[in-house]
Design a protein around this motif. Structure first.
Motif, PDB file in Angstrom:
ATOM      1  N   MET A 112      38.328  44.551  33.720  1.00  0.00           N
ATOM      2  CA  MET A 112      39.443  43.690  34.116  1.00  0.00           C
ATOM      3  C   MET A 112      40.394  44.422  35.049  1.00  0.00           C
ATOM      4  O   MET A 112      40.845  43.863  36.054  1.00  0.00           O
ATOM      5  CB  MET A 112      40.206  43.199  32.877  1.00  0.00           C
ATOM      6  CG  MET A 112      39.470  42.157  32.110  1.00  0.00           C
ATOM      7  SD  MET A 112      40.207  41.726  30.527  1.00  0.00           S
ATOM      8  CE  MET A 112      41.902  41.536  30.898  1.00  0.00           C
ATOM      9  N   CYS A 113      40.692  45.670  34.751  1.00  0.00           N
ATOM     10  CA  CYS A 113      41.607  46.455  35.584  1.00  0.00           C
ATOM     11  C   CYS A 113      41.005  46.720  36.954  1.00  0.00           C
ATOM     12  O   CYS A 113      41.712  46.728  37.952  1.00  0.00           O
ATOM     13  CB  CYS A 113      41.954  47.769  34.904  1.00  0.00           C
ATOM     14  SG  CYS A 113      42.861  47.559  33.373  1.00  0.00           S
ATOM     15  N   GLN A 157      38.708  44.839  38.581  1.00  0.00           N
ATOM     16  CA  GLN A 157      38.405  43.640  39.354  1.00  0.00           C
ATOM     17  C   GLN A 157      39.626  42.924  39.908  1.00  0.00           C
ATOM     18  O   GLN A 157      39.485  42.133  40.823  1.00  0.00           O
ATOM     19  CB  GLN A 157      37.601  42.661  38.504  1.00  0.00           C
ATOM     20  CG  GLN A 157      36.194  43.113  38.248  1.00  0.00           C
ATOM     21  CD  GLN A 157      35.441  42.114  37.407  1.00  0.00           C
ATOM     22  OE1 GLN A 157      35.945  41.037  37.094  1.00  0.00           O
ATOM     23  NE2 GLN A 157      34.237  42.459  37.018  1.00  0.00           N
ATOM     24  N   ASN A 158      40.808  43.154  39.390  1.00  0.00           N
ATOM     25  CA  ASN A 158      41.930  42.348  39.851  1.00  0.00           C
ATOM     26  C   ASN A 158      42.787  43.026  40.904  1.00  0.00           C
ATOM     27  O   ASN A 158      43.812  42.500  41.296  1.00  0.00           O
ATOM     28  CB  ASN A 158      42.786  41.875  38.675  1.00  0.00           C
ATOM     29  CG  ASN A 158      43.627  42.963  38.059  1.00  0.00           C
ATOM     30  OD1 ASN A 158      43.365  44.146  38.226  1.00  0.00           O
ATOM     31  ND2 ASN A 158      44.639  42.577  37.324  1.00  0.00           N
ATOM     32  N   LYS A 178      47.987  42.788  42.577  1.00  0.00           N
ATOM     33  CA  LYS A 178      46.997  42.318  41.611  1.00  0.00           C
ATOM     34  C   LYS A 178      47.173  40.842  41.330  1.00  0.00           C
ATOM     35  O   LYS A 178      48.185  40.256  41.678  1.00  0.00           O
ATOM     36  CB  LYS A 178      47.135  43.093  40.302  1.00  0.00           C
ATOM     37  CG  LYS A 178      46.887  44.567  40.457  1.00  0.00           C
ATOM     38  CD  LYS A 178      47.050  45.255  39.135  1.00  0.00           C
ATOM     39  CE  LYS A 178      46.316  46.552  39.173  1.00  0.00           C
ATOM     40  NZ  LYS A 178      45.614  46.825  37.962  1.00  0.00           N
ATOM     41  N   ILE A 179      46.188  40.274  40.665  1.00  0.00           N
ATOM     42  CA  ILE A 179      46.251  38.888  40.191  1.00  0.00           C
ATOM     43  C   ILE A 179      46.123  38.919  38.676  1.00  0.00           C
ATOM     44  O   ILE A 179      45.245  39.588  38.127  1.00  0.00           O
ATOM     45  CB  ILE A 179      45.131  38.034  40.807  1.00  0.00           C
ATOM     46  CG1 ILE A 179      45.371  37.889  42.312  1.00  0.00           C
ATOM     47  CG2 ILE A 179      45.061  36.676  40.154  1.00  0.00           C
ATOM     48  CD1 ILE A 179      44.355  37.061  43.026  1.00  0.00           C
ATOM     49  N   CYS A 180      47.010  38.203  38.012  1.00  0.00           N
ATOM     50  CA  CYS A 180      47.029  38.158  36.547  1.00  0.00           C
ATOM     51  C   CYS A 180      45.772  37.457  36.022  1.00  0.00           C
ATOM     52  O   CYS A 180      45.396  36.401  36.514  1.00  0.00           O
ATOM     53  CB  CYS A 180      48.287  37.433  36.083  1.00  0.00           C
ATOM     54  SG  CYS A 180      48.437  37.300  34.292  1.00  0.00           S
ATOM     55  N   TRP A 181      45.154  38.053  35.012  1.00  0.00           N
ATOM     56  CA  TRP A 181      43.968  37.452  34.406  1.00  0.00           C
ATOM     57  C   TRP A 181      44.313  36.238  33.550  1.00  0.00           C
ATOM     58  O   TRP A 181      43.469  35.395  33.301  1.00  0.00           O
ATOM     59  CB  TRP A 181      43.253  38.477  33.529  1.00  0.00           C
ATOM     60  CG  TRP A 181      42.309  39.342  34.280  1.00  0.00           C
ATOM     61  CD1 TRP A 181      42.581  40.570  34.807  1.00  0.00           C
ATOM     62  CD2 TRP A 181      40.948  39.072  34.597  1.00  0.00           C
ATOM     63  NE1 TRP A 181      41.478  41.082  35.432  1.00  0.00           N
ATOM     64  CE2 TRP A 181      40.457  40.170  35.312  1.00  0.00           C
ATOM     65  CE3 TRP A 181      40.100  38.007  34.351  1.00  0.00           C
ATOM     66  CZ2 TRP A 181      39.151  40.235  35.782  1.00  0.00           C
ATOM     67  CZ3 TRP A 181      38.801  38.082  34.810  1.00  0.00           C
ATOM     68  CH2 TRP A 181      38.336  39.181  35.520  1.00  0.00           C
ATOM     69  N   GLY A 203      46.871  33.730  36.602  1.00  0.00           N
ATOM     70  CA  GLY A 203      46.368  33.667  37.961  1.00  0.00           C
ATOM     71  C   GLY A 203      47.410  33.886  39.044  1.00  0.00           C
ATOM     72  O   GLY A 203      47.137  33.691  40.215  1.00  0.00           O
ATOM     73  N   TYR A 235      46.552  44.497  33.795  1.00  0.00           N
ATOM     74  CA  TYR A 235      45.740  43.319  34.069  1.00  0.00           C
ATOM     75  C   TYR A 235      46.498  42.032  33.817  1.00  0.00           C
ATOM     76  O   TYR A 235      45.933  40.953  33.907  1.00  0.00           O
ATOM     77  CB  TYR A 235      44.448  43.342  33.252  1.00  0.00           C
ATOM     78  CG  TYR A 235      44.639  43.662  31.794  1.00  0.00           C
ATOM     79  CD1 TYR A 235      44.998  42.683  30.896  1.00  0.00           C
ATOM     80  CD2 TYR A 235      44.465  44.962  31.323  1.00  0.00           C
ATOM     81  CE1 TYR A 235      45.178  42.985  29.558  1.00  0.00           C
ATOM     82  CE2 TYR A 235      44.636  45.260  29.989  1.00  0.00           C
ATOM     83  CZ  TYR A 235      44.991  44.271  29.115  1.00  0.00           C
ATOM     84  OH  TYR A 235      45.176  44.566  27.791  1.00  0.00           O
ATOM     85  N   MET A 250      38.206  35.234  38.619  1.00  0.00           N
ATOM     86  CA  MET A 250      38.508  36.149  39.723  1.00  0.00           C
ATOM     87  C   MET A 250      37.647  35.888  40.951  1.00  0.00           C
ATOM     88  O   MET A 250      38.067  36.166  42.061  1.00  0.00           O
ATOM     89  CB  MET A 250      38.338  37.604  39.287  1.00  0.00           C
ATOM     90  CG  MET A 250      39.470  38.102  38.452  1.00  0.00           C
ATOM     91  SD  MET A 250      41.019  38.053  39.345  1.00  0.00           S
ATOM     92  CE  MET A 250      42.171  37.976  38.020  1.00  0.00           C
ATOM     93  N   THR A 261      39.999  35.551  44.264  1.00  0.00           N
ATOM     94  CA  THR A 261      39.992  36.642  45.232  1.00  0.00           C
ATOM     95  C   THR A 261      39.120  36.372  46.450  1.00  0.00           C
ATOM     96  O   THR A 261      38.747  37.285  47.161  1.00  0.00           O
ATOM     97  CB  THR A 261      39.529  37.947  44.565  1.00  0.00           C
ATOM     98  OG1 THR A 261      38.230  37.745  44.007  1.00  0.00           O
ATOM     99  CG2 THR A 261      40.479  38.403  43.500  1.00  0.00           C
TER     100      THR A 261
END
Length: 107
Positions: free
Chosen positions: A12-13, A15-16, A48-51, A54, A65, A89, A93
């Motif tokens: 997760m860390c 990929q965002n 970053k984008i929040c999981w 979003g 994340y 994601m 993204t």
């Protein structure tokens, strides 16, 4: 049919992260001799984008994340219950979305 596997927090860390920005700034220290010392420092800021929700956010930590403590708690609870994060994601993204987000944050 392929079985779903839970995504790990390490993935997760990684990929965002959308962009990385290095900022030059200064840090002021109080000296024990009675003066102040000013040192230049370089800080790395991650876009970053929040999981969970979003939304885009900036963080000084590469291992974050979620955009807030609330999203982080909700995400930890969902992972504990066996659910994958709700943010997709791959969709968030894509190049067209990332360009808009980079423009927002001066990237």
């Amino acid at each position: 049919m392929k079985a779903k596997t839970l995504i790990t927090t390490k993935e997760m860390c990684r990929q965002n992260i959308i962009a990385v920005k290095v900022e030059d700034s200064t840090r002021v220290y109080n000296s024990t001799l009675g003066g102040t010392i000013t040192k230049p420092i370089r800080r790395t800021k991650y876009l970053k984008i929040c999981w969970m929700c979003g939304s885009p956010y900036e963080s000084f930590k590469s291992s974050s994340y979620a955009c807030s403590q609330r999203c982080s708690n909700n995400l930890a609870y969902a992972l504990k219950m066996g659910y994958n994060p709700p943010a997709n994601m791959e969709e968030l993204t894509k190049a067209k979305n990332v360009k808009d987000v980079k423009g927002w944050f001066g990237g």
